[in-house]
Each structure stands twice: as structure tokens, then as C-alpha cells.
Design an enzyme around this catalytic site. Structure first.
Site, PDB file in Angstrom:
ATOM      1  N   GLY A  11     -13.323 -28.172  -6.161  1.00  0.00           N
ATOM      2  CA  GLY A  11     -14.753 -28.242  -6.436  1.00  0.00           C
ATOM      3  C   GLY A  11     -15.596 -28.223  -5.171  1.00  0.00           C
ATOM      4  N   ARG A  13     -17.605 -26.172  -3.872  1.00  0.00           N
ATOM      5  CA  ARG A  13     -18.957 -25.588  -3.898  1.00  0.00           C
ATOM      6  C   ARG A  13     -19.963 -26.512  -4.573  1.00  0.00           C
ATOM      7  NH1 ARG A  13     -19.666 -19.543  -5.565  1.00  0.00           N
ATOM      8  NH2 ARG A  13     -21.529 -19.843  -4.287  1.00  0.00           N
ATOM      9  N   GLY A  14     -19.469 -27.530  -5.269  1.00  0.00           N
ATOM     10  CA  GLY A  14     -20.363 -28.475  -5.928  1.00  0.00           C
ATOM     11  C   GLY A  14     -20.957 -29.460  -4.934  1.00  0.00           C
ATOM     12  N   SER A 108     -17.345 -41.226 -12.748  1.00  0.00           N
ATOM     13  CA  SER A 108     -18.800 -41.252 -12.913  1.00  0.00           C
ATOM     14  C   SER A 108     -19.201 -42.614 -13.469  1.00  0.00           C
ATOM     15  CB  SER A 108     -19.242 -40.157 -13.879  1.00  0.00           C
ATOM     16  OG  SER A 108     -20.565 -40.373 -14.319  1.00  0.00           O
ATOM     17  N   TYR A 137     -18.196 -36.611 -22.068  1.00  0.00           N
ATOM     18  CA  TYR A 137     -17.962 -36.542 -20.618  1.00  0.00           C
ATOM     19  C   TYR A 137     -17.371 -37.854 -20.109  1.00  0.00           C
ATOM     20  CZ  TYR A 137     -19.050 -36.199 -15.610  1.00  0.00           C
ATOM     21  OH  TYR A 137     -18.971 -36.191 -14.241  1.00  0.00           O
ATOM     22  N   LYS A 141     -13.723 -38.691 -18.221  1.00  0.00           N
ATOM     23  CA  LYS A 141     -13.605 -39.363 -16.924  1.00  0.00           C
ATOM     24  C   LYS A 141     -12.753 -40.634 -17.030  1.00  0.00           C
ATOM     25  CE  LYS A 141     -15.748 -36.686 -14.073  1.00  0.00           C
ATOM     26  NZ  LYS A 141     -14.993 -36.095 -12.947  1.00  0.00           N
ATOM     27  N   ASN A 166     -25.223 -42.561  -9.552  1.00  0.00           N
ATOM     28  CA  ASN A 166     -25.969 -41.306  -9.673  1.00  0.00           C
ATOM     29  C   ASN A 166     -26.143 -40.681  -8.287  1.00  0.00           C
ATOM     30  OD1 ASN A 166     -26.651 -41.628 -12.553  1.00  0.00           O
ATOM     31  ND2 ASN A 166     -27.853 -43.351 -11.816  1.00  0.00           N
ATOM     32  N   ARG A 210     -32.468 -46.913 -12.471  1.00  0.00           N
ATOM     33  CA  ARG A 210     -31.361 -46.083 -11.998  1.00  0.00           C
ATOM     34  C   ARG A 210     -31.083 -46.318 -10.521  1.00  0.00           C
ATOM     35  NH1 ARG A 210     -30.732 -45.840 -16.516  1.00  0.00           N
ATOM     36  NH2 ARG A 210     -30.505 -44.073 -17.944  1.00  0.00           N
TER      37      ARG A 210
END
Length: 308
Positions: A11, A13-14, A108, A137, A141, A166, A210
């Protein structure tokens, strides 16, 4: 890890993967292998099997995932659970089969129960119901965490898991429907400034709290743990501070220089009311973040402008 150890960043490129790659390069690691998704579909079991047999990486950072904000998570529920389970299953199993010395799995913060006590401690996992909008999701995880634990228990694999809060930063996703709240607001306020719009509409009431962490801070923490941590328990990675969506919107408005009004659409969902992670265990190991939310948003906005 030695400086010339063969390290696979899945991953790359993320946002998370690219930050990990930058952190490794900055620290002098010089044998990093990557593959574009067009070259290697991580959902394809045979393709991943062939890749591991050919490359034989010694260390793996599993940052590849299908990700998105509240709209994407709720709209593409089947895709989110299917794609993430496939990616995790393939990479984790082939890491075991091919004798990878150590692997880090990125989870996450949505793995925690919707109404768990705050701040979120690692031991609160699986103690209550998940937030409905991103449940598929989150379940994927959680499965990744438990898979790391199971391979450690049965095969003695040194697989560790980390739970970032986050994230935002370089190479973020600014898609108008599929992005997370912070990059989505950067785009909204920028477009409102350019078009001289009278107001910017923000979903929900503005009251949810958040926590945010700049992706390069996460990458530094990940490298720190990869070099110093070898336990079964997964580790929260966060800033230990939060702010309301209203405060976030006002901060972004100020940095971008938008002069109009902020309106909250209370017909839209708020999501989880509060999501602050307890990162005291990580801090006790000797790591803390460096980039403030204001500094990070300025860097992210500059990156957004460079992508236009």
C-alpha cells in the site's frame, strides 16, 4: 531490521504506506520493495503467493487497505469487508509461509465499540456493538488483529498490530463523496473560497469529538514499534487530544482564508459521538507525536493545492 533488510511496504501509494516509505528512507533503509496495484492485485491469492515466493521479503508493513469516509463505508459495505479480508488473509498467510521475520498490521480506531468509555483503551476491543455505518470495515480490521494473534499463537510469527487514530496528511484522498472528514472539509472550504460561496455546509451537528494524527507522525511511531516492540498486544497510536467537528471546520476555515458562513446540516448523521484513543501505553514506551493539528492542516492544504 538492518539498513539493507528487504522490507515490503504494502500500500505504498496510500497515505499511510507512503508515509511509512518516507520514514524508512529517512532512517536509511535502502532495500524497500513495493508494487503498484496494477502490477499486483493483493485481493488475488495466487498473485500474492507468487509475489512472496519470488521476492521473499524479510519484513512487511501491511498498510494496504480499501478505505474511505462515512459515505463510502456505508455505501460499499460488501466491497469494504470483502476486499480488506482478502488483502489481509493473503499477505498474512504468505508472510507465515515464506518466513517473514516480522510484520506490522495497521488497523483503525473504528474497531472499538460505538459507545465504549473514553478514552479508548486497547482492552475495550470486542466489549460492545460497533458503529453501524462502518461495521463491515471494522469487522475486517478486527479479523486482521485476531489473525496476527492467531498466527503468533500457533506458528510463533512475530506479527504485531497497531491502531492509528483518524489520520490525515500527504497523499490523502480528497474525493467529494469518498473521503474522510478532514480532507473533505479542506476541499469544501477551498472550493467555497475560490467560488466566493456564501456558506459551506458541514454534515451533522458539529458536536462529535475527533482525534487526528498527521500520517508522518504515525509512520515514525510505526518504525519505532517495528524496531522496539515484539508483543501480542496491539498498540494505539494517537495524539491523546481531540476537538469537535465544529472546531475542526473553524480551524480549516481560518487556515484556508474562507470568509463565508459555516452551516451544519443536522439531517445528516454524526457517526460516533466521541472517539479519543488512549495512547498512554505507546507514550510509556518512549514515543510521542510532534506535528500539531494547525501545522498539519497547513501542510495537508499545501499538498492538496499541489494535486489540483
Amino acid at each position: 531490521m538492518e539498513k539493507n533488510s528487504k522490507i515490503y511496504v504494502a500500500g505504498h501509494r496510500g497515505m499511510v504506506g507512503s508515509a511509512v516509505k518516507r520514514a524508512l528512507e529517512k532512517a536509511g533503509f535502502n532495500n524497500i520493495i513495493t508494487r503498484f496495484s496494477a502490477e499486483l492485485d493483493l485481493r488475488n491469492q495466487q498473485a500474492v503467493t507468487d509475489f512472496f515466493e519470488q521476492e521473499k521479503p524479510e519484513y512487511v508493513f501491511l498498510a494496504a487497505a480499501r478505505v474511505g469516509g462515512i459515505v463510502a463505508n456505508n455505501t460499499y459495505r460488501a466491497d469494504f469487508i470483502h476486499d480488506n479480508l482478502c488483502i489481509q488473509n493473503n499477505i498474512l498467510h504468505q508472510s507465515y509461509v515464506n518466513g517473514v521475520k516480522k510484520l506490522m498490521f495497521f488497523g483503525s480506531s473504528c474497531i472499538y465499540p460505538k459507545l465504549a468509555p473514553q478514552p479508548l483503551k486497547e482492552e475495550y476491543l470486542l466489549t460492545g456493538l460497533l458503529e453501524e455505518t462502518n461495521e463491515p470495515y471494522a469487522i475486517a480490521k478486527i479479523a486482521g488483529i485476531k489473525m496476527c494473534e492467531a498466527y503468533r499463537d500457533q506458528y510463533h510469527c512475530n506479527f504485531i498490530s497497531v491502531m492509528p487514530t483518524n489520520l490525515y496528511g500527504l497523499n490523502d484522498n480528497y474525493h467529494p463523496q469518498n473521503s474522510h472528514v478532514l480532507p473533505a472539509l479542506i476541499r469544501k472550504f477551498h472550493e467555497a473560497k475560490v467560488s466566493n460561496a456564501e456558506f459551506v455546509e458541514v454534515w451533522g451537528t458539529g458536536t462529535p469529538m475527533r482525534e487526528f494524527l498527521f500520517a508522518d507522525d504515525l509512520a515514525e511511531a510505526a518504525l519505532f514499534l517495528m524496531l522496539n516492540y515484539n508483543e501480542k498486544k496491539f498498540v494505539n497510536i494517537g495524539s491523546n487530544s481531540d476537538l469537535s467537528i465544529k472546531e475542526l471546520a473553524e480551524t480549516i476555515q481560518k487556515i484556508i482564508g474562507y470568509k463565508g458562513e459555516i452551516r451544519f446540516d443536522t439531517s445528516k448523521p454524526d457517526g460516533t459521538p466521541k472517539k479519543l484513543m488512549d495512547s498512554s501505553y505507546l507514550h510509556s514506551l518512549g514515543w510521542k507525536h510532534k506535528i500539531s493539528i494547525e501545522e498539519g492542516i497547513k501542510i495537508a492544504y499545501h499538498d492538496f493545492l499541489s494535486q489540483l
